[in-house]
Design an enzyme around this catalytic site. Sequence first.
Site, PDB file in Angstrom:
ATOM      1  N   ASN A 152      -1.991  16.930  62.103  1.00 39.38           N
ATOM      2  CA  ASN A 152      -1.109  16.755  60.944  1.00 39.38           C
ATOM      3  C   ASN A 152      -1.536  17.784  59.893  1.00 39.38           C
ATOM      4  O   ASN A 152      -2.491  18.538  60.088  1.00 39.38           O
ATOM      5  CB  ASN A 152      -1.193  15.318  60.411  1.00 39.38           C
ATOM      6  CG  ASN A 152      -0.049  15.007  59.457  1.00 39.38           C
ATOM      7  OD1 ASN A 152       1.116  15.235  59.798  1.00 39.38           O
ATOM      8  ND2 ASN A 152      -0.345  14.524  58.277  1.00 39.38           N
ATOM      9  N   LYS A 153      -0.810  17.808  58.803  1.00 41.42           N
ATOM     10  CA  LYS A 153      -1.009  18.820  57.766  1.00 41.42           C
ATOM     11  C   LYS A 153      -2.472  18.974  57.383  1.00 41.42           C
ATOM     12  O   LYS A 153      -3.209  17.991  57.274  1.00 41.42           O
ATOM     13  CB  LYS A 153      -0.169  18.416  56.541  1.00 41.42           C
ATOM     14  CG  LYS A 153      -0.200  19.360  55.365  1.00 41.42           C
ATOM     15  CD  LYS A 153       0.119  20.793  55.706  1.00 41.42           C
ATOM     16  CE  LYS A 153       1.414  20.970  56.472  1.00 41.42           C
ATOM     17  NZ  LYS A 153       1.591  22.352  57.007  1.00 41.42           N
TER      18      LYS A 153
ATOM     19  N   GLN B  13       3.895  20.193  49.801  1.00 37.18           N
ATOM     20  CA  GLN B  13       4.916  19.255  50.307  1.00 37.18           C
ATOM     21  C   GLN B  13       4.825  17.892  49.615  1.00 37.18           C
ATOM     22  O   GLN B  13       5.830  17.198  49.454  1.00 37.18           O
ATOM     23  CB  GLN B  13       4.756  19.053  51.821  1.00 37.18           C
ATOM     24  CG  GLN B  13       5.150  20.238  52.670  1.00 37.18           C
ATOM     25  CD  GLN B  13       3.955  21.103  53.015  1.00 37.18           C
ATOM     26  OE1 GLN B  13       3.012  21.208  52.234  1.00 37.18           O
ATOM     27  NE2 GLN B  13       3.985  21.744  54.172  1.00 37.18           N
TER      28      GLN B  13
ATOM     29  N   ARG C 156      11.298  21.824  57.548  1.00 35.43           N
ATOM     30  CA  ARG C 156       9.947  21.659  58.095  1.00 35.43           C
ATOM     31  C   ARG C 156       9.747  20.164  58.327  1.00 35.43           C
ATOM     32  O   ARG C 156      10.571  19.343  57.966  1.00 35.43           O
ATOM     33  CB  ARG C 156       8.860  22.284  57.200  1.00 35.43           C
ATOM     34  CG  ARG C 156       9.087  22.338  55.733  1.00 35.43           C
ATOM     35  CD  ARG C 156       9.130  21.011  55.058  1.00 35.43           C
ATOM     36  NE  ARG C 156       8.005  20.161  55.411  1.00 35.43           N
ATOM     37  CZ  ARG C 156       7.992  18.860  55.260  1.00 35.43           C
ATOM     38  NH1 ARG C 156       9.069  18.229  54.773  1.00 35.43           N
ATOM     39  NH2 ARG C 156       6.960  18.131  55.601  1.00 35.43           N
ATOM     40  N   GLY C 157       8.594  19.851  58.934  1.00 38.61           N
ATOM     41  CA  GLY C 157       8.360  18.459  59.339  1.00 38.61           C
ATOM     42  C   GLY C 157       8.746  18.349  60.807  1.00 38.61           C
ATOM     43  O   GLY C 157       9.859  18.745  61.199  1.00 38.61           O
ATOM     44  N   ALA C 158       7.825  17.788  61.612  1.00 35.19           N
ATOM     45  CA  ALA C 158       7.988  17.864  63.069  1.00 35.19           C
ATOM     46  C   ALA C 158       9.358  17.370  63.577  1.00 35.19           C
ATOM     47  O   ALA C 158      10.052  18.085  64.309  1.00 35.19           O
ATOM     48  CB  ALA C 158       6.840  17.126  63.745  1.00 35.19           C
TER      49      ALA C 158
ATOM     50  N   ARG D 252       7.390  27.830  65.744  1.00 34.55           N
ATOM     51  CA  ARG D 252       6.179  27.237  65.143  1.00 34.55           C
ATOM     52  C   ARG D 252       5.388  26.556  66.269  1.00 34.55           C
ATOM     53  O   ARG D 252       5.979  25.853  67.087  1.00 34.55           O
ATOM     54  CB  ARG D 252       6.539  26.237  64.040  1.00 34.55           C
ATOM     55  CG  ARG D 252       7.132  26.923  62.794  1.00 34.55           C
ATOM     56  CD  ARG D 252       7.195  25.977  61.606  1.00 34.55           C
ATOM     57  NE  ARG D 252       5.888  25.693  61.056  1.00 34.55           N
ATOM     58  CZ  ARG D 252       5.671  24.767  60.119  1.00 34.55           C
ATOM     59  NH1 ARG D 252       6.680  24.045  59.649  1.00 34.55           N
ATOM     60  NH2 ARG D 252       4.453  24.558  59.658  1.00 34.55           N
TER      61      ARG D 252
ATOM     62  N   ASP E 119       2.255  15.819  63.574  1.00 33.44           N
ATOM     63  CA  ASP E 119       2.982  16.923  64.212  1.00 33.44           C
ATOM     64  C   ASP E 119       2.798  16.914  65.720  1.00 33.44           C
ATOM     65  O   ASP E 119       3.608  17.472  66.451  1.00 33.44           O
ATOM     66  CB  ASP E 119       2.523  18.261  63.632  1.00 33.44           C
ATOM     67  CG  ASP E 119       3.063  18.410  62.225  1.00 33.44           C
ATOM     68  OD1 ASP E 119       2.485  17.791  61.300  1.00 33.44           O
ATOM     69  OD2 ASP E 119       4.100  19.074  62.059  1.00 33.44           O
TER      70      ASP E 119
HETATM   71  O1  MRU Z   1       4.140  22.446  57.842  1.00 36.68           O
HETATM   72  P1  MRU Z   1       5.035  21.246  57.787  1.00 36.68           P
HETATM   73  O2  MRU Z   1       5.517  20.918  56.422  1.00 36.68           O
HETATM   74  O3  MRU Z   1       6.144  21.330  58.806  1.00 36.68           O
HETATM   75  O4  MRU Z   1       4.087  20.062  58.259  1.00 36.68           O
HETATM   76  C1  MRU Z   1       4.550  18.742  58.249  1.00 36.68           C
HETATM   77  C2  MRU Z   1       3.476  17.750  58.327  1.00 36.68           C
HETATM   78  O5  MRU Z   1       2.359  18.056  58.675  1.00 36.68           O
HETATM   79  C3  MRU Z   1       3.802  16.371  57.924  1.00 36.68           C
HETATM   80  O6  MRU Z   1       2.671  15.751  57.410  1.00 36.68           O
HETATM   81  C4  MRU Z   1       4.313  15.452  58.913  1.00 36.68           C
HETATM   82  O7  MRU Z   1       3.576  14.354  59.118  1.00 36.68           O
HETATM   83  C5  MRU Z   1       4.814  15.770  60.178  1.00 36.68           C
HETATM   84  S1  MRU Z   1       6.513  15.501  60.045  1.00 36.68           S
HETATM   85  C6  MRU Z   1       6.887  13.823  59.849  1.00 36.68           C
END
Ligand code: MRU
Length: 346
Positions: A245-246, A194, A47-49, A89, A235
Amino acid sequence: MEDHIRFDAEACTLLLLDQRKLPLVEETFACRTVEDVIYALQTMVVRGAPAIGVSAAYGCRIALKQAMAAGAYWANELGRLLGLLVQARPTAVNLAWAVGEMREAARGIADPRELGEAWLALARKIHADDIAMNRAMGRFGGELLADGDTVMTHCNAGALATAGYGTALGVIRGAVDMGKKISVIANETRPFLQGARLTAYELHKDGIPVTVACDNACSLLMKRGLVDKVVVGADRIVANGDVANKIGTSGVAILARHYGVPFYVAAPSSTFDLATPDGSLIPIEDRTPLEVTHVGPTQITPDGVPVFNYAFDITDNALITGIVTERGVLYPPYTTSIAETIGRKP
Ligand code: MRU
């Protein structure tokens, strides 16, 4: 940490450190089919963009191998498989970006074997470029942090969320590499944790001081002057500088503005979506209720009570002090700085 995403070209298999099991168990998850890759993305093995983008690029190579079994119809089958992959996703734009780059590179190549070689090379390039972009962000963003700063971050925008080094954590690593003493507050980031599991794991491993805080401690910590700066990842960043973002990030940004704490976002150019004018148009992933109703195997909410599990929120551009990219730090007005810096080829 740069070996959590590997590709075995001979076996055409993507090998991922299974992030669901961290920090207690380090186990590899092997993806041999495009369905495996989609499963790994959706269940957050990876996970993570940026990490999603890199994995999807290798996923295209795997899809090609699978499609070749369809003989003369391989191109149709490939199109179908990529269509499934790109939908795995919805919020992180790096997924569509990486598949788009692979599709672009396929133009004019009619032989699947030739395409296989071109795609393997491109996936490896996307992988290597991501690390290089993060290190560049570390150099630009590291300058924004002062010796002795305590930096709050939300979710995990570290090595694990990318091909290596990280975006937000790359900025922190950049400052540390410059010889600055930096401490980190990692918001735990309910419901997938996370921050508690992944950010704490990788910073602790690197010897960077990290303290985990409940998400709802943010206001108190800022009010007490315990947070000098906030740095988060993204993201998707759209044309006017609004940031997905998250979930919880925008609340941190609102509190940061209230308490006068600078709020930075760090993301590579692959996370920008210039075709979308503002954040209200970004699709927000709505994930399984089980992540909220349960902690591990234990149910924590009464049977039959509905829950929200939106995985991302949108931070208004007006709350963002600066956006760190591999091309430099962008400042308001973002519509102009983004168009000038990201809208052109480097
Ligand atoms: O759902 P995830 O774990 O894929 O989401 C990731 C995020 O939102 C992170 O905060 C992040 O900034 C993006 S990836 C560097």
